[in-house]
Design a protein around this motif. Structure first.
Motif: not given
Length: 587
Positions: A344-349, A374-376, A553-557
């Motif tokens: 959900a937070r990182y959908k399909d990542h 750590d990056i949830k 985390g923000l970069l990936i998300q």
């Protein structure tokens, strides 16, 4: 085995410690003066102290033994002549007394003896008299259907926390506490009680002793379980503390060779020359402090990786490999797709982590789990572990070993991008792992296989020749749909040593006086101000800095660019070669 004299054995151990110190002393001779002497002092401490403890500990025990053995139990309870005569008279009196009076007068004689023993001329220390026998028990309830056996030893067993609860499931830990009865925790806390001479009953109810007339159930429920016959109430089953840790799945690929291990699958530093897939279930304690990897501390002999002592693992305190098993490609992909469907937070990542020099298989898995935790990250975390030597002296071996892993890592990366079902795939490489990643990306860029799409490429402290990195990174422009990011630092001592090893050419992850490497299409971030490392080498800042973890985390998300849009505190620095960003120094 022949028995060596302690003096000879201690001399041999001391000689071995000196040999190790000489070997370690000479192995750092190529370093600069300050680093050389600092490392020599450190090596001297960690080598000589354990050997000194091994040699001295038997001598300390022998010196302590006379002090502890100066007074024995036989000295404390040795009777005086008067007491021996009195004891003989008591025995004759007991033999001549009628049977009916023996039991009745026993307590009286015991009390009289105790009064007399208070005279210190008779005995040095007197033990208290035995307690009077308990009164006969009342009529018990017959429960033949619940009786399962008898126990000669009374104890209480309780179910401990479920190690590896959650997706990686571990099992129940059983403890034992001595009490007057024996109970076993079942599920939600129901117990099975065993009395000393009776049977075993469910629900912690009294065990039958005789077969009297039955009584009503309402009467039985009035007395607390285990309280009859003077027996202590059994301990309730300890609740399973499933909230003491969380379990993070890490899907791995490796071309390491296995090593013998009776307890679990294990991988060493040798090359297997084949790709093996699997899944690790890593428990992360809730007491974890970002961004550390809490592991049991150990005393290890350098270069030989021989552990003299290691602290016991505790899932409430440490990262632990709860499960590790190999999978076929179909089995692995099925598990990955199942996890991605719940994201959900990182959908399909998905992200793929490639470790660097001096890294064991287990630590690579722990690092990937730590970043995900750590990056949830609720997507699918992958790690590729190439056969690093896992030691300080294995630098040359690691460099060649990472190069031979190219075909296997390429196969692994293509599988993740083409078949996992992830719509966004990011790749994070650290240190020497960047050499492996760059070569594989360069090959994929030329062949352009269908379905291989990378969202983010993150080069963290790359131990790569500066000019080679610039050439390959320029060719990758446009390859990553989200972009390419380079994290560099001026205080990375490992890269400074690597620079001297390679003839003085700065590494791509270094920040010399002229500034960091700037490549068109690559966002360069100077992380000198926030770089951290638990050993003080400033080489793992990518994972050991809260600020960097938040940015990754923000970069990936989100994939937001330029970097200052994600992290407003970043300062933009403009040069004649282009712009880069840096974290402001602490105030």
């Amino acid at each position: 085995m022949f028995d060596l004299h302690p003096t000879i054995l201690n001399a041999f151990i001391a000689l071995l410690g000196v040999v190790l110190l000489v070997f370690a002393w000479r192995s750092v001779s190529g370093l600069p003066a300050l680093a050389r002497w600092s490392l020599r002092l450190f090596l001297a401490a960690i080598i000589l102290v354990p050997f000194a403890l091994i040699v001295l500990s038997p001598n300390l025990q022998q010196a302590r033994a006379p002090m502890e053995g100066g007074r024995t139990a036989s000295d404390d309870y040795r009777p005086r002549p008067k007491m021996a005569a009195r004891k003989k008279a008591d025995q004759e009196e007991k033999q001549n007394a009628p049977e009916g009076e023996t039991a009745a007068s026993e307590e009286t004689r015991s009390r009289g003896s105790l009064d007399k023993l208070e005279n210190k001329d008779d005995v040095v220390v007197a033990s208290p008299p035995p307690p009077p026998p308990p009164p006969p028990p009342p009529a018990a309830v017959e429960r033949p259907s619940e009786q399962t056996g008898a126990s000669s030893k009374s104890a209480t067993e309780y179910a401990g926390p479920k190690a590896g609860s959650g997706p990686g499931g571990g099992g129940n830990t059983v403890g034992r506490v001595d009490t007057g009865s024996q109970s076993r925790g079942l599920g939600g806390g129901a117990g099975i009680t065993r009395s000393g001479g009776g049977g075993e009953s469910s629900g912690a109810e009294p065990a039958p002793e005789t077969a009297p007339a039955p009584i009503e159930r309402s009467t039985r429920e009035e007395s607390p379980p285990g309280a009859r016959d003077g027996a202590p109430v059994p301990m309730a089953a300890a609740p399973a503390k499933e909230d003491d840790w969380s379990v993070v799945p890490v899907y791995y690929g490796t071309d390491r060779a296995r090593v013998p291990n009776d307890k679990r699958i294990d991988y060493g530093s040798d090359r297997a020359r084949r790709l093996e897939l699997g899944r690790a279930m890593v428990s992360v304690p809730k007491a974890h402090e970002v961004p550390q990897i809490e592991r049991p501390w150990a005393i290890t002999v350098p270069y030989f990786n021989y552990k003299i002592y290691e602290q016991k693992e505790d899932p409430k305190k440490h990262f632990i490999m709860q499960e590790l098993k190999t999978l076929s490609e179909a089995e692995l992909l099925a598990l990955v797709k199942e996890r991605l469907a719940k994201s959900a937070r990182y959908k399909d990542h998905a992200f793929v982590f490639v470790h660097g020099y001096n890294t064991s298989f287990d630590f690579a898995v722990y690092r990937a789990a730590q970043i995900a935790y750590d990056i949830k990250f609720d997507g699918a975390p992958f790690v590729y572990s190439w056969p690093s030597g896992g030691g300080i002296a294995s630098y040359t071996y690691d460099r060649e070993s990472s190069a031979q892993s190219e075909p296997f890592f390429k196969e692994f990366l293509k599988m993740v991008a083409q078949k996992s079902g992830a719509k966004h795939v990011s790749v994070i490489a650290h240190s020497m792992g960047n050499q492996l990643l760059l070569r594989v990306l360069q090959d994929l860029q030329r062949t352009k296989p269908e379905g291989v799409e990378i969202s983010q490429i993150i080069f963290a402290a790359p131990d790569v020749d500066r000019d080679s990195f610039e050439t390959i990174a320029s060719e990758l422009k446009g390859f990553a749909t989200g972009g390419i990011t380079l994290y560099a630092a001026a205080n990375d001592r490992a890269l400074s040593v690597s620079k001297r090893f390679y003839g003085g050419i700065p590494r791509a992850g270094d920040v010399p006086a002229a500034g960091p490497l700037i490549v068109p299409g690559v966002d360069t971030i100077d992380a000198t101000a926030v770089s951290m490392d638990s050993l003080g080498l400033h080489h793992s800042g990518y994972a050991e800095s809260n600020a960097l973890l938040q940015d990754i985390g923000l970069l990936i998300q989100t994939g937001e660019r330029p970097p200052a849009k994600r992290v407003p505190i970043l300062q933009e620095v403009t040069t004649d070669k282009g712009a880069y960003w840096r974290y402001p120094p602490p105030q």
